[in-house]
Design a protein around this motif. Structure first.
Motif, PDB file in Angstrom:
ATOM      1  N   LEU A   1      63.651 -78.624  50.246  1.00 49.19           N
ATOM      2  CA  LEU A   1      63.750 -79.457  51.445  1.00 49.19           C
ATOM      3  C   LEU A   1      62.926 -80.729  51.302  1.00 49.19           C
ATOM      4  N   THR A   2      61.755 -80.632  50.654  1.00 44.19           N
ATOM      5  CA  THR A   2      60.910 -81.810  50.445  1.00 44.19           C
ATOM      6  C   THR A   2      61.604 -82.826  49.554  1.00 44.19           C
ATOM      7  N   ILE A   3      62.220 -82.351  48.473  1.00 48.21           N
ATOM      8  CA  ILE A   3      62.931 -83.250  47.555  1.00 48.21           C
ATOM      9  C   ILE A   3      64.112 -83.917  48.261  1.00 48.21           C
ATOM     10  N   LEU A   4      64.849 -83.148  49.055  1.00 50.08           N
ATOM     11  CA  LEU A   4      65.988 -83.717  49.783  1.00 50.08           C
ATOM     12  C   LEU A   4      65.535 -84.760  50.794  1.00 50.08           C
TER      13      LEU A   4
ATOM     14  N   LEU B   1      67.931 -69.568  43.841  1.00 50.00           N
ATOM     15  CA  LEU B   1      66.483 -69.645  43.994  1.00 50.00           C
ATOM     16  C   LEU B   1      66.069 -70.881  44.790  1.00 50.00           C
ATOM     17  N   LEU B   2      66.803 -71.982  44.626  1.00 50.41           N
ATOM     18  CA  LEU B   2      66.427 -73.233  45.292  1.00 50.41           C
ATOM     19  C   LEU B   2      66.583 -73.162  46.803  1.00 50.41           C
ATOM     20  N   VAL B   3      67.365 -72.215  47.303  1.00 53.89           N
ATOM     21  CA  VAL B   3      67.568 -72.105  48.749  1.00 53.89           C
ATOM     22  C   VAL B   3      66.950 -70.829  49.305  1.00 53.89           C
ATOM     23  N   GLU B   4      66.044 -70.213  48.541  1.00 50.60           N
ATOM     24  CA  GLU B   4      65.342 -69.028  48.998  1.00 50.60           C
ATOM     25  C   GLU B   4      63.843 -69.272  48.931  1.00 50.60           C
ATOM     26  N   PRO B   5      63.069 -68.678  49.853  1.00 57.00           N
ATOM     27  CA  PRO B   5      61.608 -68.789  49.759  1.00 57.00           C
ATOM     28  C   PRO B   5      61.137 -68.183  48.442  1.00 57.00           C
ATOM     29  N   PRO B   6      60.062 -68.716  47.811  1.00 54.77           N
ATOM     30  CA  PRO B   6      59.214 -69.802  48.326  1.00 54.77           C
ATOM     31  C   PRO B   6      59.681 -71.192  47.891  1.00 54.77           C
ATOM     32  N   PHE B   7      60.809 -71.268  47.133  1.00 58.39           N
ATOM     33  CA  PHE B   7      61.246 -72.555  46.599  1.00 58.39           C
ATOM     34  C   PHE B   7      62.017 -73.378  47.627  1.00 58.39           C
TER      35      PHE B   7
END
Length: 311
Positions: A186-189, A175-181
């Motif tokens: 990317l913002t956190i990274l 889920l973390l690498v799929e839209p909308p998450f």
């Protein structure tokens, strides 16, 4: 039991492959997608169509079920015969080539076809059984006839919803690498990278954490002043300081026992040979101070008078 599997452009191909594997010897009707859709804001869960799906997209799904491709718009059939019931053909009819169709869309064209080696049926055009079709009584009756045609013994009929997300097990890492998450990830990274770069550029040793309340008399005075300011009691501080200095001066100068208030002020004034009412005037100024500046000046003058008299 007949299983009806409706495919949407957002379905998971792996989920369809899993269904194909489980249903190899069981009656299954696959309904192909046809339209691109958008959610309707005024009706939660509803969608509206805004254009045809590209043939390549539909053929990707069809290719997982059978080795054939769809045809679009070349059939001039205006009505379809569903077990003797004639219904209007859908707009931009979607069909496959078939010499022996179950529901024909013209010569060697099928809207409903059956695979040779498996009990799989393919409905190429979903407009025959979708919500818009079921709103029309004739098409709704034709949809029932279509299902009865594939289930002659009138057994159970089930609809599979797994291709639309029902019962899906979500993988947090996926889920973390799929839209909308993906945007959040990317913002956190990016924030973590900036924090790391800033840490590399630090000058000097890290600053030691300071105590919330420091040691010493000055810290005690500053903390007390802060508490008085927050409590809104600074206006009363000048008068109380004057009272404290009155008692201290009287005790140090040997005032008669029992003198208090104005009587003690007059006695202190009488000890002053250089100024008339020197102590009283200074004590009154401290008590009437309206702000910190006036209070500080009045306190200094009162302290200086006491210091001179006590030597």
């Amino acid at each position: 039991m007949l299983l009806i599997v409706t495919i949407s452009p957002e379905s998971d191909p792996a989920a369809l492959d899993h269904i194909l594997e489980l249903r190899q010897d069981l009656n299954t009707l696959f309904v192909l997608p046809k339209w691109q859709t958008l959610p309707l804001e005024e009706h939660e869960g509803w969608k509206m169509k805004f254009g045809r799906l590209p043939e390549s997209v539909v053929n990707q799904w069809l290719g997982r079920i059978a080795k054939t491709k769809i045809g679009v718009g070349q059939s001039k059939v205006r009505q379809l015969d569903v077990e003797g019931r004639l219904v209007a053909a859908p707009d931009e009819l979607q069909w496959v080539a078939d010499e022996d169709p179950i529901i024909a869309a013209g010569n060697d064209k099928a809207v409903l076809t059956e695979l040779v080696d498996k009990p799989f049926y393919i409905l190429t055009d979903p407009d025959l059984i979708n919500n818009a079709a079921l709103a029309d009584s004739a098409k709704a009756a034709a949809a029932l006839d279509l299902i009865a045609l594939l289930q002659p013994e009138k057994g159970q009929v089930m609809f599979d919803l797994t291709l639309h997300g029902a019962g899906r097990k979500y993988d947090l890492a996926k889920l973390l690498v799929e839209p909308p998450f993906l945007a959040l990830t990317l913002t956190i990274l990016a924030a973590a990278a900036l924090a790391f770069l800033r840490g590399l550029g630090r000058f000097g040793p890290p600053r030691a954490d300071q105590r919330a309340i420091a040691f010493g008399k000055r810290a005690l005075v500053d903390t007390t002043a802060m508490l008085l300011r927050r409590a809104g009691r600074l206006d009363e501080l000048g008068g109380r300081y004057a009272a404290l200095m009155r008692v201290r001066a009287g005790a140090r100068l040997g005032a008669p026992q029992g003198l208090q208030g104005e009587a003690l002020d007059r006695w202190l004034d009488s000890r002053d040979k250089d100024e008339v009412s020197g102590f009283t005037a200074r004590a009154q100024a401290a008590g009437e101070a309206k702000n910190l500046t006036q209070m500080h000046e009045a306190a200094e003058r009162l302290h200086d008078w006491t210091a001179r008299r006590l030597g």
